[in-house]
Write a protein that holds these residues in place. Structure first.
Motif, PDB file in Angstrom:
ATOM      1  N   THR A  47      22.134  34.787 -26.975  1.00 14.72           N
ATOM      2  CA  THR A  47      20.864  33.933 -26.992  1.00 14.72           C
ATOM      3  C   THR A  47      19.774  34.617 -26.425  1.00 14.72           C
ATOM      4  O   THR A  47      19.773  35.487 -25.405  1.00 14.72           O
ATOM      5  N   ASN A  62      24.817  35.994 -23.828  1.00  6.30           N
ATOM      6  CA  ASN A  62      25.738  35.373 -24.563  1.00  6.30           C
ATOM      7  C   ASN A  62      25.251  35.117 -26.042  1.00  6.30           C
ATOM      8  O   ASN A  62      25.462  34.033 -26.587  1.00  6.30           O
ATOM      9  N   VAL A  76      25.174  26.739 -23.440  1.00  8.49           N
ATOM     10  CA  VAL A  76      24.322  27.881 -23.054  1.00  8.49           C
ATOM     11  C   VAL A  76      23.934  27.802 -21.645  1.00  8.49           C
ATOM     12  O   VAL A  76      24.338  28.755 -20.708  1.00  8.49           O
ATOM     13  N   LEU A  94      17.267  26.819 -24.030  1.00 11.67           N
ATOM     14  CA  LEU A  94      18.710  27.009 -24.101  1.00 11.67           C
ATOM     15  C   LEU A  94      19.249  25.491 -24.382  1.00 11.67           C
ATOM     16  O   LEU A  94      18.795  24.540 -24.071  1.00 11.67           O
TER      17      LEU A  94
END
Length: 247
Positions: A146, A144, A180, A176
């Motif tokens: 990251t 996503n 996330v 994170l």
């Protein structure tokens, strides 16, 4: 007795009688009179010799440089067109065959993910007369948007109509944020985890014995796996890859 004006005879050809300048009354009170001087005679501007054109040589150099540059561009374009017509180059294709998680640890307190992946990639060269040199590169995996881990693409040569399957090791440690981390937990439970694997690899194309300049190959694979668990070969539910070559 009435006064009669005395008439002075004037002899023809004699100069007229000089008359004295009348002094204005204001000059009698000590004012100094300035002598009246005639304006200086007009001096004509000197005639300058015409300048030589000093920039003529520079203009010639610029013109010749432009001509040579245009000729080189035309020659390179013609060479590229001939090579394209003879060899009919096609872009190599990439695909992710296997993805194995060798380490995946999540610290619930600090939300730090420590992971390691093994990615099996298949690269296919469909050209009959063209070889491909891969001069290393970088591979990165994302969840996503990251970044989770990254690794190096190996340096290798791919011959005509050849297929190579390099094994790439990715490692990383990422903190994170809360959003996330929550998305990853939800995707783990659902069994659908979206991953993106990007590769940026310097490439040299070989036409026969001729090697072209170094270009940049960009591969992008969008994957959906069932879960992220250590010592587990992931099941790839969806696999879509694209490759672009930047000249």
């Amino acid at each position: 007795m009435a006064d009669y004006h005395r008439v002075h005879p004037v002899i023809a050809g004699s100069p007229p009688e000089q008359t004295k300048d009348k002094i204005p009354p204001s000059a009698t009170h000590g004012e100094q009179l300035l002598p009246i001087t005639a304006p200086p005679p007009y001096a004509p501007a000197p005639i300058r010799a015409p300048r030589r054109k000093r920039h003529s040589r520079c203009c010639r150099c610029v013109c010749w440089t432009l001509v040579v540059a245009i000729v080189l561009v035309v020659a390179l374009g013609a060479t590229a067109g001939i090579l394209y017509a003879v060899f009919r180059p096609k872009i190599p294709t990439f695909n992710v065959d296997r993805l194995t998680v060798t380490r995946f640890d999540v610290n619930t307190t600090t939300a730090v993910v420590t992971d390691a992946f093994e990615v099996q990639v298949t690269a296919n060269n469909p050209n009959r007369r063209i070889g491909v040199y891969y001069d290393g590169g970088e591979v990165t995996a994302f969840f996503n948007g990251t970044e989770l881990c990254s690794g190096a693409f190996p340096a290798l040569y791919q011959g005509h109509r050849a297929t190579v399957r390099p094994l790439i090791t990715l490692q990383g440690e990422t903190r994170l944020d809360s959003a996330v981390a929550a998305q990853l937990a939800q995707q783990q439970q659902a069994g659908f985890i979206p991953l993106t694997v990007n590769a940026r690899v310097p490439i040299r194309i070989k036409f026969g014995v001729l090697k072209l300049w170094k270009m940049t190959g960009k591969a992008r694979c969008n994957l959906v796996v069932d879960r992220l668990q250590a010592e587990t070969r992931l099941r790839i539910r969806s696999n879509s890859c694209s490759f672009k070559l930047k000249i």
